[in-house]
Design a protein around this motif. Structure first.
Motif, PDB file in Angstrom:
ATOM      1  N   GLY A  72       0.783  -1.218   0.064  1.00 39.48           N
ATOM      2  CA  GLY A  72      -0.158   0.001   0.035  1.00 39.48           C
ATOM      3  C   GLY A  72       0.642   1.321   0.031  1.00 39.48           C
ATOM      4  N   GLU A  73       2.097   1.198  -0.390  1.00 37.32           N
ATOM      5  CA  GLU A  73       3.092   2.238  -0.421  1.00 37.32           C
ATOM      6  C   GLU A  73       2.706   3.300  -1.909  1.00 37.32           C
ATOM      7  N   ALA A  74       3.194   4.493  -1.830  1.00 37.13           N
ATOM      8  CA  ALA A  74       3.114   5.139  -2.923  1.00 37.13           C
ATOM      9  C   ALA A  74       4.060   4.850  -3.944  1.00 37.13           C
ATOM     10  N   GLU A  75       3.683   5.013  -5.290  1.00 39.73           N
ATOM     11  CA  GLU A  75       4.548   4.768  -6.367  1.00 39.73           C
ATOM     12  C   GLU A  75       5.749   5.485  -6.407  1.00 39.73           C
ATOM     13  N   ASP A  76       6.813   4.904  -6.618  1.00 38.72           N
ATOM     14  CA  ASP A  76       8.464   5.425  -6.447  1.00 38.72           C
ATOM     15  C   ASP A  76       8.671   5.777  -7.819  1.00 38.72           C
ATOM     16  N   PRO A  77       9.111   7.038  -8.175  1.00 35.88           N
ATOM     17  CA  PRO A  77       9.265   7.363  -9.490  1.00 35.88           C
ATOM     18  C   PRO A  77      10.806   6.565  -9.917  1.00 35.88           C
ATOM     19  N   LEU A  78      11.679   6.731  -8.770  1.00 29.88           N
ATOM     20  CA  LEU A  78      13.053   6.055  -9.448  1.00 29.88           C
ATOM     21  C   LEU A  78      12.873   4.572  -9.821  1.00 29.88           C
ATOM     22  N   ILE A  79      11.848   3.830  -9.237  1.00 32.19           N
ATOM     23  CA  ILE A  79      11.802   2.584  -9.875  1.00 32.19           C
ATOM     24  C   ILE A  79      11.459   2.285 -11.069  1.00 32.19           C
ATOM     25  N   HIS A  80      10.264   3.314 -11.578  1.00 32.25           N
ATOM     26  CA  HIS A  80       9.800   3.373 -12.835  1.00 32.25           C
ATOM     27  C   HIS A  80      10.646   4.037 -13.819  1.00 32.25           C
ATOM     28  N   LEU A  81      11.553   4.820 -13.400  1.00 39.23           N
ATOM     29  CA  LEU A  81      12.768   5.312 -14.305  1.00 39.23           C
ATOM     30  C   LEU A  81      13.807   4.228 -14.312  1.00 39.23           C
ATOM     31  N   ASN A  82      14.364   3.394 -13.427  1.00 39.32           N
ATOM     32  CA  ASN A  82      15.106   2.444 -13.725  1.00 39.32           C
ATOM     33  C   ASN A  82      14.546   1.260 -14.448  1.00 39.32           C
ATOM     34  N   LEU A  83      13.359   0.968 -14.049  1.00 35.22           N
ATOM     35  CA  LEU A  83      12.449  -0.092 -15.131  1.00 35.22           C
ATOM     36  C   LEU A  83      12.430   0.199 -16.546  1.00 35.22           C
ATOM     37  N   GLY A  84      12.080   1.592 -16.757  1.00 33.89           N
ATOM     38  CA  GLY A  84      11.979   2.250 -18.179  1.00 33.89           C
ATOM     39  C   GLY A  84      13.445   1.867 -18.705  1.00 33.89           C
ATOM     40  N   GLU A  85      14.597   2.339 -18.122  1.00 35.55           N
ATOM     41  CA  GLU A  85      15.828   2.517 -18.654  1.00 35.55           C
ATOM     42  C   GLU A  85      16.206   0.938 -18.973  1.00 35.55           C
ATOM     43  N   ALA A  86      15.990   0.035 -18.068  1.00 32.84           N
ATOM     44  CA  ALA A  86      16.138  -1.465 -18.305  1.00 32.84           C
ATOM     45  C   ALA A  86      15.388  -1.899 -19.634  1.00 32.84           C
TER      46      ALA A  86
END
Length: 198
Positions: free
Chosen positions: A38-52
């Protein structure tokens, strides 16, 4: 415990080692763990996932994740930059230009974004802007290992010769490239001779 940090860390290790599919797997698990907790979205995880995803040439997924990172954190310059990289790979140079310009609005010292913007201007045949941008990279980051000065000066030399028809400026840039990178002596010397003879 949801082990978000461990999953994110493993994703980063695999991403840095070039094992993108495994990185994607771990990053996805990190996203799922945050949601389950139930935690808020983390932009860094999506940044890194997008980069990968981008490095794995899965561009639609990369674009989706990077746009999500921007939606969560509009000031995330690295997400804008990576969107530019993906758009460049897709040949969407106008979109790439916009992404790099936005990254530079957020961080005017972002050398990678400025360099890629120069290349994008070349693709768009906006040569004056390309020259201006490459010269700005040289002013801001003259000794940056990511952007060898000799390589930038080689590009500038070609623009001055082929587009602007300024042999003097072309040779000046190429001679400076030669002094900086003697390993390219044969290649650059041949080009200088060709320009001089034209």
């Amino acid at each position: 415990p949801n082990f978000f940090s461990a999953y994110f860390g493993l994703g980063s290790v695999y991403n840095q080692s070039g094992r993108y599919d495994e990185a994607i797997n771990w990053y996805q698990q990190a996203v799922e763990r945050r949601k389950a907790a139930g935690e808020a979205e983390d932009p860094l995880i999506h940044l890194n996932l997008g980069e990968a995803y981008g490095k794995a040439r899965r561009y639609a997924e990369a674009t989706s994740e990077l746009k999500l990172a921007v939606q969560i954190s509009p000031s995330l310059d690295k997400a804008r930059y990576n969107l530019g990289v993906v758009y460049t790979q897709l040949g969407e140079y106008d979109n790439a230009k916009d992404a790099y310009l936005t990254a530079l609005q957020l961080n005017s010292g972002f050398a990678e974004a400025r360099f890629n913007l120069g290349d994008t201007y070349l693709q768009l045949k906006q040569y004056d802007l390309a020259v201006e941008t490459f010269e700005e990279v040289l002013r801001q980051s003259p000794r940056d290992a990511n952007f060898p000065e000799s390589w930038i000066r080689g590009k500038l030399g070609l623009i001055y010769w082929e587009i602007r028809k300024d042999k003097g400026k072309a040779i000046e840039h190429l001679e400076r490239a030669l002094k900086i990178d003697p390993g390219r002596t044969e290649e650059i010397s041949k080009l200088i001779q060709k320009i001089s003879a034209s």
